[in-house]
Design a protein around this motif. Structure first.
Motif, PDB file in Angstrom:
ATOM      1  N   THR A   4       0.832  -1.093  -0.183  1.00  0.00           N
ATOM      2  CA  THR A   4      -0.256  -0.041   0.039  1.00  0.00           C
ATOM      3  C   THR A   4       0.912   1.348  -0.035  1.00  0.00           C
ATOM      4  OG1 THR A   4      -1.796  -1.189   1.301  1.00  0.00           O
ATOM      5  CG2 THR A   4      -1.822   1.216   1.242  1.00  0.00           C
ATOM      6  N   ARG A   5       0.392   2.357  -0.762  1.00  0.00           N
ATOM      7  CA  ARG A   5       1.152   3.550  -0.713  1.00  0.00           C
ATOM      8  C   ARG A   5       0.561   4.749  -0.105  1.00  0.00           C
ATOM      9  NH1 ARG A   5       5.821   4.122  -3.363  1.00  0.00           N
ATOM     10  NH2 ARG A   5       6.373   2.521  -5.160  1.00  0.00           N
ATOM     11  N   PHE A   6       0.917   5.408   0.642  1.00  0.00           N
ATOM     12  CA  PHE A   6       0.212   6.607   1.442  1.00  0.00           C
ATOM     13  C   PHE A   6       0.671   7.660   0.686  1.00  0.00           C
ATOM     14  CE2 PHE A   6       0.055   2.643   3.884  1.00  0.00           C
ATOM     15  CZ  PHE A   6      -1.159   2.634   4.499  1.00  0.00           C
ATOM     16  N   GLU A   7      -0.334   8.729   1.175  1.00  0.00           N
ATOM     17  CA  GLU A   7       0.033  10.030   0.472  1.00  0.00           C
ATOM     18  C   GLU A   7       1.039  10.701   1.497  1.00  0.00           C
ATOM     19  OE1 GLU A   7      -3.324  12.730  -0.018  1.00  0.00           O
ATOM     20  OE2 GLU A   7      -4.418  11.038  -1.000  1.00  0.00           O
ATOM     21  N   ASP A   8       0.940  10.321   2.735  1.00  0.00           N
ATOM     22  CA  ASP A   8       1.877  10.957   3.497  1.00  0.00           C
ATOM     23  C   ASP A   8       1.775  10.336   4.831  1.00  0.00           C
ATOM     24  OD1 ASP A   8      -0.634  11.733   4.655  1.00  0.00           O
ATOM     25  OD2 ASP A   8      -0.656  13.864   4.154  1.00  0.00           O
ATOM     26  N   GLU A   9       2.469  10.804   5.781  1.00  0.00           N
ATOM     27  CA  GLU A   9       2.687  10.304   7.246  1.00  0.00           C
ATOM     28  C   GLU A   9       1.410  10.451   7.944  1.00  0.00           C
ATOM     29  OE1 GLU A   9       4.882  11.032  11.474  1.00  0.00           O
ATOM     30  OE2 GLU A   9       5.969  11.824   9.482  1.00  0.00           O
ATOM     31  N   GLU A  10       0.391  11.520   7.928  1.00  0.00           N
ATOM     32  CA  GLU A  10      -0.638  11.250   8.450  1.00  0.00           C
ATOM     33  C   GLU A  10      -1.820  10.291   8.186  1.00  0.00           C
ATOM     34  OE1 GLU A  10      -1.772  13.184  10.987  1.00  0.00           O
ATOM     35  OE2 GLU A  10       0.404  13.632  11.101  1.00  0.00           O
ATOM     36  N   ALA A  11      -1.567   9.849   6.787  1.00  0.00           N
ATOM     37  CA  ALA A  11      -2.619   8.770   6.234  1.00  0.00           C
ATOM     38  C   ALA A  11      -2.061   7.608   6.638  1.00  0.00           C
ATOM     39  CB  ALA A  11      -2.353   8.722   4.494  1.00  0.00           C
ATOM     40  N   ILE A  12      -0.790   7.394   6.931  1.00  0.00           N
ATOM     41  CA  ILE A  12      -0.277   6.007   7.457  1.00  0.00           C
ATOM     42  C   ILE A  12      -0.785   6.000   8.987  1.00  0.00           C
ATOM     43  CG2 ILE A  12       1.769   4.828   8.242  1.00  0.00           C
ATOM     44  CD1 ILE A  12       3.082   6.260   6.070  1.00  0.00           C
ATOM     45  N   LYS A  13      -0.886   7.236   9.860  1.00  0.00           N
ATOM     46  CA  LYS A  13      -0.981   7.081  11.126  1.00  0.00           C
ATOM     47  C   LYS A  13      -2.655   6.828  11.196  1.00  0.00           C
ATOM     48  CE  LYS A  13       2.310  10.456  12.819  1.00  0.00           C
ATOM     49  NZ  LYS A  13       2.449  11.741  13.373  1.00  0.00           N
ATOM     50  N   ARG A  14      -3.695   7.306  10.243  1.00  0.00           N
ATOM     51  CA  ARG A  14      -4.753   7.080  10.421  1.00  0.00           C
ATOM     52  C   ARG A  14      -5.090   5.535   9.921  1.00  0.00           C
ATOM     53  NH1 ARG A  14      -4.929  11.898   7.409  1.00  0.00           N
ATOM     54  NH2 ARG A  14      -5.199  10.792   5.521  1.00  0.00           N
ATOM     55  N   LYS A  15      -4.435   5.136   9.211  1.00  0.00           N
ATOM     56  CA  LYS A  15      -4.940   3.716   8.779  1.00  0.00           C
ATOM     57  C   LYS A  15      -4.262   2.625   9.897  1.00  0.00           C
ATOM     58  CE  LYS A  15      -5.632   0.225   6.054  1.00  0.00           C
ATOM     59  NZ  LYS A  15      -6.996  -0.405   5.894  1.00  0.00           N
ATOM     60  N   VAL A  16      -3.296   2.947  10.661  1.00  0.00           N
ATOM     61  CA  VAL A  16      -2.689   2.213  11.623  1.00  0.00           C
ATOM     62  C   VAL A  16      -3.720   2.337  12.734  1.00  0.00           C
ATOM     63  CG1 VAL A  16      -0.808   1.885  13.250  1.00  0.00           C
ATOM     64  CG2 VAL A  16      -0.180   1.982  11.071  1.00  0.00           C
ATOM     65  N   THR A  17      -3.885   3.519  12.986  1.00  0.00           N
ATOM     66  CA  THR A  17      -4.887   3.625  14.252  1.00  0.00           C
ATOM     67  C   THR A  17      -6.177   3.103  13.868  1.00  0.00           C
ATOM     68  OG1 THR A  17      -4.019   5.871  14.552  1.00  0.00           O
ATOM     69  CG2 THR A  17      -6.102   5.557  15.288  1.00  0.00           C
ATOM     70  N   THR A  18      -6.571   2.775  12.776  1.00  0.00           N
ATOM     71  CA  THR A  18      -8.003   2.202  12.453  1.00  0.00           C
ATOM     72  C   THR A  18      -7.688   0.984  12.644  1.00  0.00           C
ATOM     73  OG1 THR A  18      -8.778   3.808  10.748  1.00  0.00           O
ATOM     74  CG2 THR A  18      -9.590   1.790  10.637  1.00  0.00           C
ATOM     75  N   MET A  19      -6.633   0.241  12.137  1.00  0.00           N
ATOM     76  CA  MET A  19      -6.245  -1.138  12.173  1.00  0.00           C
ATOM     77  C   MET A  19      -6.295  -1.554  13.717  1.00  0.00           C
ATOM     78  SD  MET A  19      -3.698  -1.686   9.290  1.00  0.00           S
ATOM     79  CE  MET A  19      -3.862  -3.591   9.402  1.00  0.00           C
ATOM     80  N   LEU A  20      -5.647  -0.804  14.608  1.00  0.00           N
ATOM     81  CA  LEU A  20      -5.387  -0.980  15.888  1.00  0.00           C
ATOM     82  C   LEU A  20      -6.662  -0.896  16.896  1.00  0.00           C
ATOM     83  CD1 LEU A  20      -1.835   0.717  16.845  1.00  0.00           C
ATOM     84  CD2 LEU A  20      -2.255  -1.696  16.422  1.00  0.00           C
ATOM     85  N   LYS A  21      -7.396  -0.031  16.470  1.00  0.00           N
ATOM     86  CA  LYS A  21      -8.866   0.044  17.139  1.00  0.00           C
ATOM     87  C   LYS A  21      -9.785  -1.225  16.541  1.00  0.00           C
ATOM     88  CE  LYS A  21      -8.945   5.109  17.955  1.00  0.00           C
ATOM     89  NZ  LYS A  21      -9.699   6.329  17.641  1.00  0.00           N
ATOM     90  N   GLY A  22      -9.357  -1.930  15.525  1.00  0.00           N
ATOM     91  CA  GLY A  22     -10.132  -3.072  15.421  1.00  0.00           C
ATOM     92  C   GLY A  22      -9.771  -4.334  16.059  1.00  0.00           C
ATOM     93  N   ILE A  23      -8.780  -4.241  16.802  1.00  0.00           N
ATOM     94  CA  ILE A  23      -8.418  -5.429  17.675  1.00  0.00           C
ATOM     95  C   ILE A  23      -9.026  -5.284  18.932  1.00  0.00           C
ATOM     96  CG2 ILE A  23      -6.397  -6.547  18.719  1.00  0.00           C
ATOM     97  CD1 ILE A  23      -4.439  -5.148  16.793  1.00  0.00           C
TER      98      ILE A  23
END
Length: 52
Positions: A4-23
């Motif tokens: 996956t390619r992300f636009e910027d660091e913030e996009a990565i943070k959002r994705k990781v946060t969403t994934m972690l909240k899903g655990i």
């Protein structure tokens, strides 16, 4: 997220946060319990490597 390619660091943070909240709390608890059990097994074997 592999490949996956992300636009910027913030996009990565959002994705990781969403994934972690899903655990679930139960999954996290189970992981820490297994970590504790493996740690105890290592201690009980005098610090020798234990393969699972």
């Amino acid at each position: 997220m592999k490949g996956t390619r992300f636009e910027d660091e913030e996009a990565i943070k959002r994705k990781v946060t969403t994934m972690l909240k899903g655990i679930s709390v139960e999954d996290i608890s189970r992981c820490f319990q297994r970590l504790y059990e493996r740690h105890q097994e290592c201690i009980n074997k005098g610090g020798n490597y234990v393969e699972h």
